[in-house]
Design a protein around this motif. Structure first.
Motif, PDB file in Angstrom:
ATOM      1  N   ILE A 170       0.642   7.616  -6.811  1.00 29.59           N
ATOM      2  CA  ILE A 170       1.246   6.312  -7.070  1.00 29.59           C
ATOM      3  C   ILE A 170       2.226   5.939  -5.965  1.00 29.59           C
ATOM      4  CG2 ILE A 170       2.830   5.106  -8.639  1.00 29.59           C
ATOM      5  CD1 ILE A 170       1.476   6.466 -10.944  1.00 29.59           C
ATOM      6  N   GLY A 171       2.864   6.934  -5.345  1.00 31.02           N
ATOM      7  CA  GLY A 171       3.749   6.642  -4.226  1.00 31.02           C
ATOM      8  C   GLY A 171       3.000   5.986  -3.069  1.00 31.02           C
ATOM      9  N   GLY A 172       1.817   6.526  -2.727  1.00 32.52           N
ATOM     10  CA  GLY A 172       1.002   5.899  -1.692  1.00 32.52           C
ATOM     11  C   GLY A 172       0.515   4.522  -2.096  1.00 32.52           C
ATOM     12  N   PHE A 173       0.134   4.387  -3.369  1.00 35.66           N
ATOM     13  CA  PHE A 173      -0.289   3.072  -3.870  1.00 35.66           C
ATOM     14  C   PHE A 173       0.857   2.075  -3.800  1.00 35.66           C
ATOM     15  CE2 PHE A 173       0.091   0.305  -7.584  1.00 35.66           C
ATOM     16  CZ  PHE A 173      -1.008  -0.518  -7.413  1.00 35.66           C
ATOM     17  N   PHE A 174       2.049   2.504  -4.158  1.00 38.55           N
ATOM     18  CA  PHE A 174       3.208   1.613  -4.133  1.00 38.55           C
ATOM     19  C   PHE A 174       3.494   1.139  -2.708  1.00 38.55           C
ATOM     20  CE2 PHE A 174       7.841   0.948  -3.846  1.00 38.55           C
ATOM     21  CZ  PHE A 174       7.983  -0.056  -4.806  1.00 38.55           C
ATOM     22  N   ALA A 175       3.393   2.048  -1.740  1.00 46.96           N
ATOM     23  CA  ALA A 175       3.627   1.649  -0.343  1.00 46.96           C
ATOM     24  C   ALA A 175       2.590   0.621   0.106  1.00 46.96           C
ATOM     25  CB  ALA A 175       3.575   2.880   0.553  1.00 46.96           C
ATOM     26  N   LEU A 176       1.328   0.835  -0.257  1.00 50.68           N
ATOM     27  CA  LEU A 176       0.279  -0.123   0.103  1.00 50.68           C
ATOM     28  C   LEU A 176       0.510  -1.474  -0.575  1.00 50.68           C
ATOM     29  CD1 LEU A 176      -2.407  -0.761   1.506  1.00 50.68           C
ATOM     30  CD2 LEU A 176      -3.579   0.205  -0.492  1.00 50.68           C
ATOM     31  N   ALA A 177       0.929  -1.441  -1.843  1.00 50.08           N
ATOM     32  CA  ALA A 177       1.182  -2.690  -2.564  1.00 50.08           C
ATOM     33  C   ALA A 177       2.353  -3.450  -1.952  1.00 50.08           C
ATOM     34  CB  ALA A 177       1.447  -2.395  -4.036  1.00 50.08           C
ATOM     35  N   VAL A 178       3.405  -2.741  -1.541  1.00 56.99           N
ATOM     36  CA  VAL A 178       4.569  -3.404  -0.934  1.00 56.99           C
ATOM     37  C   VAL A 178       4.173  -4.072   0.377  1.00 56.99           C
ATOM     38  CG1 VAL A 178       6.795  -2.973   0.177  1.00 56.99           C
ATOM     39  CG2 VAL A 178       6.300  -1.984  -2.067  1.00 56.99           C
ATOM     40  N   VAL A 179       3.396  -3.363   1.204  1.00 56.84           N
ATOM     41  CA  VAL A 179       2.959  -3.949   2.474  1.00 56.84           C
ATOM     42  C   VAL A 179       2.107  -5.184   2.237  1.00 56.84           C
ATOM     43  CG1 VAL A 179       1.556  -3.543   4.531  1.00 56.84           C
ATOM     44  CG2 VAL A 179       3.123  -1.773   3.729  1.00 56.84           C
ATOM     45  N   THR A 180       1.194  -5.097   1.262  1.00 55.07           N
ATOM     46  CA  THR A 180       0.317  -6.243   0.970  1.00 55.07           C
ATOM     47  C   THR A 180       1.121  -7.433   0.467  1.00 55.07           C
ATOM     48  OG1 THR A 180      -1.463  -4.699   0.402  1.00 55.07           O
ATOM     49  CG2 THR A 180      -1.710  -6.983  -0.321  1.00 55.07           C
ATOM     50  N   LEU A 181       2.051  -7.186  -0.455  1.00 57.03           N
ATOM     51  CA  LEU A 181       2.869  -8.275  -0.972  1.00 57.03           C
ATOM     52  C   LEU A 181       3.732  -8.893   0.130  1.00 57.03           C
ATOM     53  CD1 LEU A 181       4.046  -6.924  -4.448  1.00 57.03           C
ATOM     54  CD2 LEU A 181       2.540  -8.865  -4.013  1.00 57.03           C
ATOM     55  N   TYR A 182       4.250  -8.055   1.020  1.00 56.78           N
ATOM     56  CA  TYR A 182       5.096  -8.592   2.091  1.00 56.78           C
ATOM     57  C   TYR A 182       4.281  -9.476   3.033  1.00 56.78           C
ATOM     58  CZ  TYR A 182       8.544  -8.797   5.810  1.00 56.78           C
ATOM     59  OH  TYR A 182       9.439  -9.237   6.748  1.00 56.78           O
ATOM     60  N   VAL A 183       3.076  -9.041   3.383  1.00 55.89           N
ATOM     61  CA  VAL A 183       2.230  -9.845   4.268  1.00 55.89           C
ATOM     62  C   VAL A 183       1.898 -11.185   3.625  1.00 55.89           C
ATOM     63  CG1 VAL A 183      -0.038  -9.989   5.351  1.00 55.89           C
ATOM     64  CG2 VAL A 183       1.276  -7.873   5.495  1.00 55.89           C
ATOM     65  N   TYR A 184       1.500 -11.161   2.359  1.00 56.46           N
ATOM     66  CA  TYR A 184       1.176 -12.412   1.674  1.00 56.46           C
ATOM     67  C   TYR A 184       2.430 -13.239   1.415  1.00 56.46           C
ATOM     68  CZ  TYR A 184      -3.796 -11.814   0.881  1.00 56.46           C
ATOM     69  OH  TYR A 184      -5.150 -11.727   1.056  1.00 56.46           O
ATOM     70  N   GLY A 185       3.567 -12.581   1.234  1.00 55.66           N
ATOM     71  CA  GLY A 185       4.804 -13.327   1.054  1.00 55.66           C
ATOM     72  C   GLY A 185       5.191 -14.100   2.304  1.00 55.66           C
ATOM     73  N   MET A 186       5.075 -13.440   3.448  1.00 60.65           N
ATOM     74  CA  MET A 186       5.371 -14.135   4.699  1.00 60.65           C
ATOM     75  C   MET A 186       4.374 -15.262   4.946  1.00 60.65           C
ATOM     76  SD  MET A 186       8.109 -12.933   6.029  1.00 60.65           S
ATOM     77  CE  MET A 186       7.953 -13.699   7.650  1.00 60.65           C
ATOM     78  N   ALA A 187       3.095 -15.013   4.646  1.00 63.21           N
ATOM     79  CA  ALA A 187       2.093 -16.069   4.814  1.00 63.21           C
ATOM     80  C   ALA A 187       2.384 -17.244   3.879  1.00 63.21           C
ATOM     81  CB  ALA A 187       0.693 -15.507   4.559  1.00 63.21           C
ATOM     82  N   GLY A 188       2.773 -16.961   2.638  1.00 61.24           N
ATOM     83  CA  GLY A 188       3.118 -18.027   1.709  1.00 61.24           C
ATOM     84  C   GLY A 188       4.324 -18.819   2.163  1.00 61.24           C
ATOM     85  N   TRP A 189       5.317 -18.134   2.757  1.00 58.92           N
ATOM     86  CA  TRP A 189       6.494 -18.859   3.279  1.00 58.92           C
ATOM     87  C   TRP A 189       6.107 -19.779   4.427  1.00 58.92           C
ATOM     88  CZ3 TRP A 189       8.820 -18.020   8.185  1.00 58.92           C
ATOM     89  CH2 TRP A 189      10.009 -18.745   8.383  1.00 58.92           C
ATOM     90  N   LEU A 190       5.200 -19.307   5.302  1.00 64.29           N
ATOM     91  CA  LEU A 190       4.756 -20.138   6.416  1.00 64.29           C
ATOM     92  C   LEU A 190       3.942 -21.335   5.950  1.00 64.29           C
ATOM     93  CD1 LEU A 190       3.712 -17.334   8.950  1.00 64.29           C
ATOM     94  CD2 LEU A 190       5.731 -18.817   9.075  1.00 64.29           C
ATOM     95  N   ILE A 191       3.136 -21.157   4.890  1.00 68.51           N
ATOM     96  CA  ILE A 191       2.244 -22.230   4.447  1.00 68.51           C
ATOM     97  C   ILE A 191       2.960 -23.204   3.524  1.00 68.51           C
ATOM     98  CG2 ILE A 191       0.112 -22.740   3.199  1.00 68.51           C
ATOM     99  CD1 ILE A 191      -0.914 -19.987   4.081  1.00 68.51           C
TER     100      ILE A 191
END
Length: 325
Positions: A170-191
């Motif tokens: 779950i630690g590895g899953f959590f790290a992957l989820a955080v990276v994915t959310l951050y990428v989409y969060g930045m994309a959402g802020w730009l759009i």
């Protein structure tokens, strides 16, 4: 001759006396026998189903009393509830003492099991000087007594063990989820940052919006807002749902299912190797037990396939013999 025989006789007598075992004191042997009988009695009592059911009933009653104490203005019932709390403490202390004595002259083996350590800490916490009266920490300790019900249910133990074993994955899953959310969060802020500042005005609001979107409840409203800006925003939300809600959730389920299988195997092979690494091969015994269980499953599969093939050959032979006849 008599003079010569005298010392020899005395020496022989001395040797005979030296070989005679010295009997143990009766008091020590009696105490040892009583101690062994007490250990055996506690072992039988701790292993009995009646004892476990009685402790489960007391734990449930403790939970009921703890719930009743949340109501204000109980009146005379308050004194009775406090008396029951002290009775529960006495029962739990006796329980721990019996389970410790069940290990005989090796009480340290009691602490080799995680649930035993948890039970001991929860029950021993009542003797901490700061946990008296009606403190909030004492209530937390009393609530933790309800968690002890897990120890009496093999199914619940397997689930809790699976959750514990899944933490590295779950630690590895959590790290992957955080990276994915951050990428989409930045994309959402730009759009959407300039158009919808309430949802995507900064990275914090953007991440919060996407986190709420994981439940899919706000998806229709967000898609409708995005369509007002551009039809291409559907790709943003569709890819987010596919990657996070579907892909990442399936990864999390796979991690937990794998841990559940390992916990089940450990539960099945609990008596094979109780120590951490008793065989001295450098591999924890629980991993050895998992490997043994997996090999047994593979062996069962091979036996079933072999029986199926042999049955087919016999059938073919019968058909050939029938055809010849």
């Amino acid at each position: 001759m008599g003079a010569l025989a005298g010392p020899g006789a005395r020496i022989g007598a001395g040797r005979t006396m030296s070989r005679t075992p010295v009997p143990a004191p009766r008091g020590a042997s009696a105490r040892t026998a009583r101690g062994a009988a007490l250990f055996e009695l506690c072992a039988r009592l701790a292993a009995s189903r009646t004892f476990e059911l009685a402790i489960v009933v007391v734990i449930l009653a403790n939970g009921v009393v703890l719930g009743l104490e949340t109501y204000p203005d109980l009146g005379p019932a308050t004194t009775a509830l406090h008396a029951l709390e002290w009775a529960f403490r006495a029962v739990f202390v006796v329980e721990i003492v019996i389970r410790l004595l069940a290990y005989g002259r090796r009480p340290q083996d009691f602490f080799r099991h995680g649930w035993n350590v948890f039970d001991f800490l929860v029950i021993a916490a009542i003797f901490v000087p700061g946990l008296h009266g009606d403190s909030a920490l004492l209530r937390v300790v009393r609530v933790l007594r309800m968690v002890r019900l897990v120890r009496f249910s093999p199914g619940l133990r397997t689930i809790v063990a699976a959750l514990w074993r899944s933490l590295p994955g779950i630690g590895g899953f959590f790290a992957l989820a955080v990276v994915t959310l951050y990428v989409y969060g930045m994309a959402g802020w730009l759009i959407f940052g300039d158009v919808y500042p309430e949802e995507y005005g900064n990275i914090g609001r953007s991440l919060l919006t996407l986190f709420v979107l994981l439940s899919l409840e706000t998806l229709p409203d967000l898609i409708e807002q995005g369509m007002e800006l551009s039809p291409w925003t559907v790709l943003y939300y569709a890819s987010f749902v596919v990657i996070t809600v579907n892909l990442l959730l399936n990864i999390l389920i796979a991690v937990f299912v794998n841990s559940m299988e390992e916990a089940r195997r450990l539960e099945m092979t609990e008596g094979l190797a109780p120590g951490y690494d008793e065989d001295g091969d450098g591999v924890p015994d629980e991993l050895d037990r998992i490997a043994v269980s997996q090999r047994l499953d593979d062996l069962r599969t091979l036996i079933v396939e072999l029986e199926r093939e042999l049955r087919i050959d016999r059938d073919d032979g019968r058909l050939r013999r029938t055809g010849k006849d």
